[in-house]
Scaffold this active site. Structure first.
Site, PDB file in Angstrom:
ATOM      1  N   ASP A 108     -33.514  13.992  19.757  1.00  0.00           N
ATOM      2  CA  ASP A 108     -33.690  12.538  19.683  1.00  0.00           C
ATOM      3  C   ASP A 108     -34.921  12.284  18.808  1.00  0.00           C
ATOM      4  OD1 ASP A 108     -33.267   9.840  20.431  1.00  0.00           O
ATOM      5  OD2 ASP A 108     -34.486  10.032  22.206  1.00  0.00           O
ATOM      6  N   LYS A 136     -29.466  12.777  16.996  1.00  0.00           N
ATOM      7  CA  LYS A 136     -29.598  11.349  16.674  1.00  0.00           C
ATOM      8  C   LYS A 136     -30.615  11.238  15.546  1.00  0.00           C
ATOM      9  CE  LYS A 136     -29.236   9.560  21.431  1.00  0.00           C
ATOM     10  NZ  LYS A 136     -30.070   8.949  22.497  1.00  0.00           N
ATOM     11  N   PHE A 157     -27.467   5.859  24.442  1.00  0.00           N
ATOM     12  CA  PHE A 157     -27.762   6.840  25.492  1.00  0.00           C
ATOM     13  C   PHE A 157     -26.453   7.435  25.994  1.00  0.00           C
ATOM     14  CE2 PHE A 157     -28.923   8.541  29.593  1.00  0.00           C
ATOM     15  CZ  PHE A 157     -30.080   9.224  29.264  1.00  0.00           C
ATOM     16  N   VAL A 158     -26.338   8.754  25.823  1.00  0.00           N
ATOM     17  CA  VAL A 158     -25.081   9.427  26.152  1.00  0.00           C
ATOM     18  C   VAL A 158     -25.246  10.372  27.338  1.00  0.00           C
ATOM     19  CG1 VAL A 158     -24.176   9.246  23.807  1.00  0.00           C
ATOM     20  CG2 VAL A 158     -25.488  11.274  24.452  1.00  0.00           C
ATOM     21  N   ASP A 164     -27.459  14.293  31.376  1.00  0.00           N
ATOM     22  CA  ASP A 164     -27.498  13.503  32.609  1.00  0.00           C
ATOM     23  C   ASP A 164     -28.106  12.121  32.397  1.00  0.00           C
ATOM     24  OD1 ASP A 164     -30.252  14.331  32.209  1.00  0.00           O
ATOM     25  OD2 ASP A 164     -30.605  13.710  34.284  1.00  0.00           O
ATOM     26  N   ARG A 170     -23.617  15.179  34.595  1.00  0.00           N
ATOM     27  CA  ARG A 170     -23.595  16.454  33.853  1.00  0.00           C
ATOM     28  C   ARG A 170     -22.209  17.091  33.877  1.00  0.00           C
ATOM     29  NH1 ARG A 170     -28.972  17.708  32.794  1.00  0.00           N
ATOM     30  NH2 ARG A 170     -30.473  17.277  34.440  1.00  0.00           N
TER      31      ARG A 170
HETATM   32  P1  5GP Z   1     -36.751  14.209  22.131  1.00  0.00           P
HETATM   33  O1  5GP Z   1     -37.987  14.975  22.514  1.00  0.00           O
HETATM   34  O2  5GP Z   1     -36.047  14.786  20.929  1.00  0.00           O
HETATM   35  O3  5GP Z   1     -37.041  12.735  21.975  1.00  0.00           O
HETATM   36  O4  5GP Z   1     -35.778  14.243  23.366  1.00  0.00           O
HETATM   37  C1  5GP Z   1     -35.008  15.342  23.670  1.00  0.00           C
HETATM   38  C2  5GP Z   1     -34.550  15.261  25.089  1.00  0.00           C
HETATM   39  O5  5GP Z   1     -34.372  13.907  25.486  1.00  0.00           O
HETATM   40  C3  5GP Z   1     -33.201  15.903  25.278  1.00  0.00           C
HETATM   41  O6  5GP Z   1     -33.309  17.262  25.576  1.00  0.00           O
HETATM   42  C4  5GP Z   1     -32.627  15.103  26.433  1.00  0.00           C
HETATM   43  O7  5GP Z   1     -33.084  15.665  27.638  1.00  0.00           O
HETATM   44  C5  5GP Z   1     -33.238  13.740  26.286  1.00  0.00           C
HETATM   45  N1  5GP Z   1     -32.338  12.782  25.623  1.00  0.00           N
HETATM   46  C6  5GP Z   1     -32.472  12.215  24.406  1.00  0.00           C
HETATM   47  N2  5GP Z   1     -31.471  11.363  24.138  1.00  0.00           N
HETATM   48  C7  5GP Z   1     -30.655  11.424  25.203  1.00  0.00           C
HETATM   49  C8  5GP Z   1     -29.396  10.794  25.519  1.00  0.00           C
HETATM   50  O8  5GP Z   1     -28.798   9.998  24.775  1.00  0.00           O
HETATM   51  N3  5GP Z   1     -28.851  11.130  26.723  1.00  0.00           N
HETATM   52  C9  5GP Z   1     -29.450  11.991  27.590  1.00  0.00           C
HETATM   53  N4  5GP Z   1     -28.814  12.232  28.731  1.00  0.00           N
HETATM   54  N5  5GP Z   1     -30.609  12.589  27.330  1.00  0.00           N
HETATM   55  C10 5GP Z   1     -31.203  12.328  26.147  1.00  0.00           C
END
Ligand code: 5GP
Length: 187
Positions: A108, A136, A157-158, A164, A170
Site C-alpha cells: 500500500d 496499490k 480496502f480489500v 482481513d 481471511r
Molecule cells: P503499507 O505499509 O504498504 O502501507 O501497508 C501494508 C500492509 O497494510 C499490508 O500488509 C496489509 O496488512 C495492510 N493493508 C494495506 N491495504 C490493505 C487493504 O486494502 N486491505 C487489507 N486487508 N489490508 C491492507
C-alpha cells in the site's frame, strides 16, 4: 458462493476471483522457479495476511527452499497505515548469504516492506526480493522496488484470500472490496 453467503454480503464487489488468483500464483511460481534456480532460496511469509498466498505459492515453486515466518504490526483494526512498524515475530534462522524472497499480501504505502527490507539487509543476505499478491501503486509514499506482483488494484480496502478486516474475512477464497458500512460502523 453459498457457503460464504453471509460474509460475501459485506462486500461491494469481487475484485479478483479465486480462478484468477490460482492462475497468477501458478505463473509466479514458474517465474520464481526460473529466477532462483541454483540459488539458496528462503521464502519469508509476512503473517498473517500473506499466509494463504504463501502456502499456495510455495507449492508452485519447483526448487529446494526454506520457509520462514515473520510478523509485523501494521494496521490494527483500522483501514489506513499508521506508519508504525514493529517486529512481533522474527525469523527463526540466519539469512546470511541466502537469497531471500519476502512474500507479502499487499503493498500500500510501502512503509512496511521498506522497513522490513532495511532490517533484513543488515543481516547480510546475498539478495532480497519482494513478491506481493496485490499492489496499490497509487498509494505509494516511499520508494520501493517490488520484483514480483500479481495484481495492481485501485485504492480501495480489500479483504479475502488471507487479507482481513479486524481479523475477519481471511477465509474468503476470492478478493473483494469491503463495504464501507462495515468499517464506518466500527471505527
Ligand atoms: P503499507 O505499509 O504498504 O502501507 O501497508 C501494508 C500492509 O497494510 C499490508 O500488509 C496489509 O496488512 C495492510 N493493508 C494495506 N491495504 C490493505 C487493504 O486494502 N486491505 C487489507 N486487508 N489490508 C491492507
Amino acid at each position: 458462493m453459498d457457503a460464504h453467503s453471509t460474509i460475501y454480503n459485506d462486500l461491494t464487489k469481487i475484485l479478483v476471483t479465486r480462478e484468477e488468483i490460482a492462475q497468477a500464483v501458478r505463473q509466479l511460481g514458474m517465474q520464481i522457479t526460473r529466477d532462483f534456480a541454483g540459488k539458496d532460496l528462503v521464502m519469508v511469509c509476512i503473517l498473517k495476511g500473506a499466509c494463504v498466498f504463501f502456502t499456495d505459492l510455495i507449492r508452485e515453486v519447483d526448487l529446494p527452499l526454506n520457509t520462514e515466518f515473520m510478523s509485523v504490526s501494521s494496521y490494527g483494526s483500522g483501514t489506513s497505515s499508521t506508519g508504525v512498524v514493529r517486529i512481533v515475530k522474527d525469523l527463526d534462522r540466519n539469512i546470511e548469504n541466502k537469497d531471500v524472497l519476502i512474500v507479502e499480501d499487499i503493498v500500500d504505502s510501502g512503509r512496511t516492506l521498506s522497513y522490513l527490507v532495511s532490517v533484513l539487509r543488515q543481516r547480510h543476505p546475498r539478495s532480497i526480493s519482494i513478491a506481493t499478491l496485490l499492489d496499490k501503486p497509487a498509494r505509494r509514499v516511499v520508494d520501493l522496488t517490488v520484483q514480483y506482483s500479481c495484481f495492481d488494484i485501485p485504492d480501495a480496502f480489500v479483504v479475502g484470500y488471507g487479507l482481513d478486516y479486524d481479523e475477519k474475512y481471511r477465509n474468503l477464497p476470492d478478493i473483494g472490496v469491503l463495504s464501507p458500512k462495515i468499517y464506518e460502523s466500527n471505527p
